[in-house]
Design a protein around this motif. Structure first.
Motif, PDB file in Angstrom:
ATOM      1  N   GLU A 178       0.822  -1.216   0.000  1.00 54.19           N
ATOM      2  CA  GLU A 178       0.000   0.000   0.000  1.00 54.19           C
ATOM      3  C   GLU A 178       0.850   1.256   0.000  1.00 54.19           C
ATOM      4  O   GLU A 178       0.638   2.170  -0.798  1.00 54.19           O
ATOM      5  CB  GLU A 178      -0.905  -0.005   1.232  1.00 54.19           C
ATOM      6  N   ASP A 179       1.824   1.322   0.894  1.00 51.70           N
ATOM      7  CA  ASP A 179       2.703   2.482   0.985  1.00 51.70           C
ATOM      8  C   ASP A 179       4.117   1.964   1.215  1.00 51.70           C
ATOM      9  O   ASP A 179       4.489   1.592   2.330  1.00 51.70           O
ATOM     10  CB  ASP A 179       2.273   3.400   2.130  1.00 51.70           C
ATOM     11  N   TYR A 180       4.892   1.887   0.142  1.00 49.32           N
ATOM     12  CA  TYR A 180       6.228   1.303   0.242  1.00 49.32           C
ATOM     13  C   TYR A 180       7.157   2.157   1.101  1.00 49.32           C
ATOM     14  O   TYR A 180       8.039   1.629   1.773  1.00 49.32           O
ATOM     15  CB  TYR A 180       6.824   1.107  -1.150  1.00 49.32           C
ATOM     16  N   SER A 181       6.957   3.465   1.108  1.00 46.44           N
ATOM     17  CA  SER A 181       7.835   4.334   1.889  1.00 46.44           C
ATOM     18  C   SER A 181       7.637   4.110   3.387  1.00 46.44           C
ATOM     19  O   SER A 181       8.598   3.879   4.131  1.00 46.44           O
ATOM     20  CB  SER A 181       7.570   5.795   1.531  1.00 46.44           C
ATOM     21  N   THR A 182       6.381   4.137   3.846  1.00 49.83           N
ATOM     22  CA  THR A 182       6.120   3.917   5.268  1.00 49.83           C
ATOM     23  C   THR A 182       6.498   2.506   5.693  1.00 49.83           C
ATOM     24  O   THR A 182       7.055   2.305   6.784  1.00 49.83           O
ATOM     25  CB  THR A 182       4.635   4.179   5.562  1.00 49.83           C
ATOM     26  N   SER A 183       6.226   1.537   4.844  1.00 44.93           N
ATOM     27  CA  SER A 183       6.571   0.154   5.182  1.00 44.93           C
ATOM     28  C   SER A 183       8.074  -0.026   5.321  1.00 44.93           C
ATOM     29  O   SER A 183       8.542  -0.705   6.244  1.00 44.93           O
ATOM     30  CB  SER A 183       6.019  -0.787   4.109  1.00 44.93           C
ATOM     31  N   THR A 184       8.827   0.594   4.432  1.00 44.10           N
ATOM     32  CA  THR A 184      10.282   0.477   4.509  1.00 44.10           C
ATOM     33  C   THR A 184      10.826   1.158   5.755  1.00 44.10           C
ATOM     34  O   THR A 184      11.744   0.646   6.414  1.00 44.10           O
ATOM     35  CB  THR A 184      10.918   1.082   3.256  1.00 44.10           C
ATOM     36  N   ARG A 185      10.268   2.300   6.131  1.00 45.37           N
ATOM     37  CA  ARG A 185      10.731   3.006   7.326  1.00 45.37           C
ATOM     38  C   ARG A 185      10.444   2.207   8.597  1.00 45.37           C
ATOM     39  O   ARG A 185      11.309   2.078   9.477  1.00 45.37           O
ATOM     40  CB  ARG A 185      10.059   4.378   7.403  1.00 45.37           C
ATOM     41  N   LEU A 186       9.243   1.651   8.700  1.00 46.00           N
ATOM     42  CA  LEU A 186       8.915   0.860   9.887  1.00 46.00           C
ATOM     43  C   LEU A 186       9.757  -0.412   9.953  1.00 46.00           C
ATOM     44  O   LEU A 186      10.206  -0.821  11.035  1.00 46.00           O
ATOM     45  CB  LEU A 186       7.425   0.512   9.878  1.00 46.00           C
ATOM     46  N   LEU A 187       9.966  -1.043   8.808  1.00 43.52           N
ATOM     47  CA  LEU A 187      10.778  -2.250   8.789  1.00 43.52           C
ATOM     48  C   LEU A 187      12.224  -1.946   9.155  1.00 43.52           C
ATOM     49  O   LEU A 187      12.883  -2.747   9.841  1.00 43.52           O
ATOM     50  CB  LEU A 187      10.708  -2.897   7.407  1.00 43.52           C
TER      51      LEU A 187
END
Length: 344
Positions: A178-187
């Motif tokens: 859904e949101d690759y930027s937020t997912s990458t930051r949280l991961l």
């Protein structure tokens, strides 16, 4: 002949990323020639692969693009074309879009994927039924926020890092997450916490580069299904509590004091051995001791002291003591006469 080989080699590249990674030189506009179809398409176009079910697959991504349209979908598509024709040439400025060299556009027609990633350059969309999303292919940098973590040896530290990533597959970045930027930051924040929790404090302070490489490999494997490539990870700072800093400083100071005492003791040992050798040399000659006294007197007089203590060697008084020694001896004790005993 060379031109035909060049065309066959160009047709083996499926998309822009493969063409760029191959290191083949070219101009700003590159086209791949499909020899079988006899048509020319942009190098950045992803040709779908037909799976067993008849659905196109973009490098493993199944879509419903090849499914037949229903009656309502055909009707809406025809109406959209009529609207474009009626409102032209005004609709031309709305339906033609342009993406930059560092961008790609993913088009959805009635909710279905319409072709691969488009761009760079101009592309066409139908009014009311097409929507598109642009994806930036440039490298993105973000700071992993500072967070307190517990190391393997139960020490609380505060670590922050920097992550560099870019989009390697625009279709995956839009369709699979859904949101690759937020997912990458949280991961990235979670991965940093997990890696710090498996290392001791000494390893965290001395092996910072190796930890960054491990974090990069872990993030790259996790974000590959999202079309995200993690290029670099850097650990900026490792902060310790004030009490721990004081304890480490006291430990280091104590270690330095211990080394200083050992070095001073070794120096005393060497100086004592040298003094012993010097005393052996001086004892071999009585006049050497007198010369040493004179050297000491010369060094003392150079300091302009008001009081000078000059030691008098006993060897100078030996001849005088030899003359007066008989006079200093005590006279012998007189012997008392013995009285003979009378025995009856």
């Amino acid at each position: 002949m060379d031109q035909q080989q060049q065309q066959q080699r160009d047709s083996s590249y499926s998309n822009y990323e493969a063409f760029r990674n191959s290191g083949q030189p070219g101009g700003s506009t590159v086209h791949i020639v499909d020899v079988a179809a006899g048509q020319q398409r942009p190098a950045n176009f992803v040709q779908p692969d037909e799976g067993r079910s008849g659905e196109p697959q973009y490098r493993g991504l199944k879509t419903s693009e090849s499914k037949p349209l229903g009656c309502m979908e055909w009707l809406v598509t025809v109406l959209s074309v009529l609207v474009f024709i009626v409102t032209s040439p005004i609709s031309i400025f709305i339906c033609f879009k342009v993406v930059a060299e560092y961008e790609r556009a993913v088009i959805f027609r009635l909710g279905r994927l319409s072709g691969g990633a488009r761009g760079p350059g101009m592309f066409f969309i139908l009014p009311c039924i097409d929507e598109y999303r642009k994806v930036d292919l440039r490298t993105v940098t973000f700071n992993v926020p500072q967070q307190e973590m517990l190391t393997k040896d139960a020490v609380t530290v505060t670590v922050d890092a920097v992550v560099y990533y870019r989009i390697s597959n625009p279709l995956y970045a839009i369709v699979r997450v859904e949101d690759y930027s937020t997912s990458t930051r949280l991961l990235a924040a979670t991965t940093l916490r997990n890696i710090v929790g498996t290392r001791n404090l000494s390893e965290l302070l001395t092996e910072r580069e190796m930890l960054a490489h491990n974090m990069q490999a872990t993030l790259d494997d996790a974000t590959e299904p999202w079309g995200v490539m993690v290029e670099r990870v850097e650990i900026k700072d490792v902060s310790l509590p004030i009490s721990m800093q004081r304890a480490m400083a006291a430990e280091a100071e104590a270690a330095r004091d211990a080394r200083a005492k050992v070095i001073a003791a070794e120096g005393e040992k060497k100086s004592a051995a040298a003094l012993k050798d010097a005393s052996d040399v001086i004892s071999s000659s009585p006049s050497a001791l007198q010369l040493r006294y004179l050297q000491t007197l010369s060094s003392i007089s150079a300091e302009k002291n008001s009081t000078i203590v000059f030691p008098l060697p006993m060897e100078l008084l030996t001849p005088y003591l030899a003359n007066y020694m008989p006079r200093m001896q005590l006279p012998p004790k007189p012997q008392l006469p013995t009285i003979p005993s009378t025995d009856e």
